[in-house]
Structure formats: C-alpha cells, structure tokens
Design a protein around this motif. Structure first.
Motif, PDB file in Angstrom:
ATOM      1  N   GLY A  70       0.774  -1.229   0.000  1.00 50.67           N
ATOM      2  CA  GLY A  70       0.000   0.000   0.000  1.00 50.67           C
ATOM      3  C   GLY A  70       0.808   1.284   0.000  1.00 50.67           C
ATOM      4  O   GLY A  70       0.256   2.360   0.136  1.00 50.67           O
ATOM      5  N   VAL A  71       2.112   1.164  -0.165  1.00 49.28           N
ATOM      6  CA  VAL A  71       2.984   2.347  -0.214  1.00 49.28           C
ATOM      7  C   VAL A  71       3.629   2.409  -1.600  1.00 49.28           C
ATOM      8  O   VAL A  71       4.184   1.423  -2.075  1.00 49.28           O
ATOM      9  CB  VAL A  71       4.062   2.309   0.891  1.00 49.28           C
ATOM     10  CG1 VAL A  71       4.968   3.525   0.797  1.00 49.28           C
ATOM     11  CG2 VAL A  71       3.412   2.229   2.261  1.00 49.28           C
ATOM     12  N   SER A  73       6.253   4.065  -4.450  1.00 48.35           N
ATOM     13  CA  SER A  73       7.478   4.795  -4.756  1.00 48.35           C
ATOM     14  C   SER A  73       7.467   5.044  -6.262  1.00 48.35           C
ATOM     15  O   SER A  73       7.172   4.142  -7.042  1.00 48.35           O
ATOM     16  CB  SER A  73       8.698   3.961  -4.365  1.00 48.35           C
ATOM     17  OG  SER A  73       9.879   4.609  -4.781  1.00 48.35           O
ATOM     18  N   LYS A  98       2.587  13.275  -5.886  1.00 49.66           N
ATOM     19  CA  LYS A  98       2.213  12.708  -4.584  1.00 49.66           C
ATOM     20  C   LYS A  98       0.735  12.960  -4.303  1.00 49.66           C
ATOM     21  O   LYS A  98      -0.014  12.046  -3.950  1.00 49.66           O
ATOM     22  CB  LYS A  98       3.086  13.312  -3.482  1.00 49.66           C
ATOM     23  CG  LYS A  98       2.752  12.838  -2.068  1.00 49.66           C
ATOM     24  CD  LYS A  98       3.726  13.441  -1.061  1.00 49.66           C
ATOM     25  CE  LYS A  98       3.372  13.230   0.384  1.00 49.66           C
ATOM     26  NZ  LYS A  98       2.957  11.941   0.802  1.00 49.66           N
ATOM     27  N   SER A  99       0.298  14.186  -4.490  1.00 47.87           N
ATOM     28  CA  SER A  99      -1.093  14.558  -4.232  1.00 47.87           C
ATOM     29  C   SER A  99      -2.057  13.804  -5.143  1.00 47.87           C
ATOM     30  O   SER A  99      -3.079  13.281  -4.687  1.00 47.87           O
ATOM     31  CB  SER A  99      -1.247  16.067  -4.424  1.00 47.87           C
ATOM     32  OG  SER A  99      -2.590  16.442  -4.291  1.00 47.87           O
ATOM     33  N   GLU A 102      -2.198   9.977  -4.192  1.00 49.34           N
ATOM     34  CA  GLU A 102      -2.868   9.767  -2.904  1.00 49.34           C
ATOM     35  C   GLU A 102      -4.354  10.072  -2.980  1.00 49.34           C
ATOM     36  O   GLU A 102      -5.177   9.332  -2.434  1.00 49.34           O
ATOM     37  CB  GLU A 102      -2.179  10.592  -1.816  1.00 49.34           C
ATOM     38  CG  GLU A 102      -0.801  10.045  -1.472  1.00 49.34           C
ATOM     39  CD  GLU A 102      -0.066  10.806  -0.377  1.00 49.34           C
ATOM     40  OE1 GLU A 102       0.944  10.266   0.109  1.00 49.34           O
ATOM     41  OE2 GLU A 102      -0.480  11.923  -0.027  1.00 49.34           O
ATOM     42  N   ASN A 103      -4.728  11.143  -3.677  1.00 53.45           N
ATOM     43  CA  ASN A 103      -6.143  11.507  -3.784  1.00 53.45           C
ATOM     44  C   ASN A 103      -6.933  10.519  -4.637  1.00 53.45           C
ATOM     45  O   ASN A 103      -8.083  10.215  -4.325  1.00 53.45           O
ATOM     46  CB  ASN A 103      -6.307  12.923  -4.343  1.00 53.45           C
ATOM     47  CG  ASN A 103      -5.883  13.979  -3.352  1.00 53.45           C
ATOM     48  OD1 ASN A 103      -5.901  13.777  -2.146  1.00 53.45           O
ATOM     49  ND2 ASN A 103      -5.476  15.129  -3.872  1.00 53.45           N
ATOM     50  N   GLY A 106      -5.863   6.517  -2.799  1.00 54.83           N
ATOM     51  CA  GLY A 106      -5.862   6.289  -1.364  1.00 54.83           C
ATOM     52  C   GLY A 106      -4.577   5.661  -0.863  1.00 54.83           C
ATOM     53  O   GLY A 106      -4.416   5.415   0.333  1.00 54.83           O
ATOM     54  N   LEU A 107      -3.628   5.415  -1.760  1.00 55.83           N
ATOM     55  CA  LEU A 107      -2.335   4.851  -1.375  1.00 55.83           C
ATOM     56  C   LEU A 107      -1.431   5.948  -0.828  1.00 55.83           C
ATOM     57  O   LEU A 107      -1.583   7.120  -1.156  1.00 55.83           O
ATOM     58  CB  LEU A 107      -1.660   4.207  -2.587  1.00 55.83           C
ATOM     59  CG  LEU A 107      -2.375   3.009  -3.194  1.00 55.83           C
ATOM     60  CD1 LEU A 107      -1.779   2.681  -4.553  1.00 55.83           C
ATOM     61  CD2 LEU A 107      -2.291   1.808  -2.259  1.00 55.83           C
ATOM     62  N   GLU A 108      -0.488   5.558   0.002  1.00 52.76           N
ATOM     63  CA  GLU A 108       0.514   6.495   0.521  1.00 52.76           C
ATOM     64  C   GLU A 108       1.692   6.528  -0.440  1.00 52.76           C
ATOM     65  O   GLU A 108       2.140   5.496  -0.921  1.00 52.76           O
ATOM     66  CB  GLU A 108       0.984   6.019   1.894  1.00 52.76           C
ATOM     67  CG  GLU A 108       2.076   6.872   2.500  1.00 52.76           C
ATOM     68  CD  GLU A 108       2.676   6.270   3.757  1.00 52.76           C
ATOM     69  OE1 GLU A 108       3.784   6.684   4.139  1.00 52.76           O
ATOM     70  OE2 GLU A 108       2.044   5.365   4.341  1.00 52.76           O
ATOM     71  N   VAL A 109       2.201   7.721  -0.733  1.00 53.65           N
ATOM     72  CA  VAL A 109       3.374   7.870  -1.591  1.00 53.65           C
ATOM     73  C   VAL A 109       4.575   8.137  -0.698  1.00 53.65           C
ATOM     74  O   VAL A 109       4.629   9.138   0.014  1.00 53.65           O
ATOM     75  CB  VAL A 109       3.187   9.008  -2.614  1.00 53.65           C
ATOM     76  CG1 VAL A 109       4.461   9.217  -3.428  1.00 53.65           C
ATOM     77  CG2 VAL A 109       2.008   8.704  -3.531  1.00 53.65           C
ATOM     78  N   SER A 110       5.540   7.219  -0.728  1.00 55.73           N
ATOM     79  CA  SER A 110       6.721   7.355   0.121  1.00 55.73           C
ATOM     80  C   SER A 110       7.764   8.276  -0.487  1.00 55.73           C
ATOM     81  O   SER A 110       8.548   8.901   0.227  1.00 55.73           O
ATOM     82  CB  SER A 110       7.346   5.983   0.392  1.00 55.73           C
ATOM     83  OG  SER A 110       7.822   5.413  -0.816  1.00 55.73           O
TER      84      SER A 110
END
Length: 125
Positions: A70-71, A73, A98-99, A102-103, A106-110
């Motif tokens: 879920g992260v 790169s 990144k924005s 994520e928007n 829903g995943l996190e961008v490391s």
C-alpha cells in the motif's frame, strides 16, 4: 478479467475488491507531471497534445512505479523546458504527483524521484 498486468488491491469490502494496475498509477503520475509549467514532456514520451490521439498508455513512459504493502514509490524521467529552474519545477512535480496518486487511489506515496533527462530548447518561457 485478465490479470496479465501487475495489479494491487486498494480495497476489499462487502461488495468486492478493487484492484489497480501499476500502469494506472504510472499514468496518474505522468498526467500530474505534465500539468506543471516548465515540464516539456516525459522523457521518452510524447507531448501532451498528442496524448488524446495516441492514448493514455504513452503517459506511463518515463515513469516507474513500485507498490509495496500500500505504499508507492515513483521514479519519473522528465524533459524540462529551457529557462525554468530545475529545483523549483522538480519540487512542484513531486508535490503534484504525490497529491494526485494519494487523492485518486488512497495509497501512501513514500517518495517521488525525479531524473531530468534533457532540456527542451523549443519550450522556453
């Protein structure tokens, strides 16, 4: 549903699961990057005007996406327009990618790593 592309699950709910192909995240990144003033094009890619004619898949060129638990790169190769500040444009591209990812997912961008592949002399200020 064909599973010939690498996909990852973003949701597993009562109505079923939602999976996204890596290429979709790469396209989101490519679109986000080309929205920034000073980015001439994706490296090894076409210009924004041709995207509608040739399809969205071309935007994923110059983008490498890695998704682990879920992260996300992201590695992006850009052609920058002559006359623009590379640090300033790169920072804006990183924030926009990144924005957008994520928007939309829903995943996190490391991290978003930028490689400037060339300077486009025809797209300056």
């Amino acid at each position: 549903m064909g599973e010939d592309r690498k996909t990852f699950k973003i949701k597993d709910g009562n109505l079923g699961e939602v999976k996204i192909a890596d290429e979709v995240v790469a396209i989101i990144a490519g679109l986000a990057a080309t929205e920034i003033e000073g980015v001439a094009s994706m490296a090894g890619n076409i210009t924004n005007e041709l995207v509608s004619k040739l399809g969205m898949k071309n935007l994923s060129k110059g983008v490498r996406v890695e998704v682990l638990e879920g992260v996300v790169s992201v590695d992006v190769a850009l052609n920058i327009a002559y006359g623009y500040s590379i640090p300033a444009v790169s920072s804006k591209v990183q924030e926009r990618i990144k924005s957008a990812i994520e928007n939309m997912t829903g995943l996190e961008v490391s991290g978003v790593n930028i490689r400037i592949a060339s300077v486009d002399m025809g797209s300056g200020k």
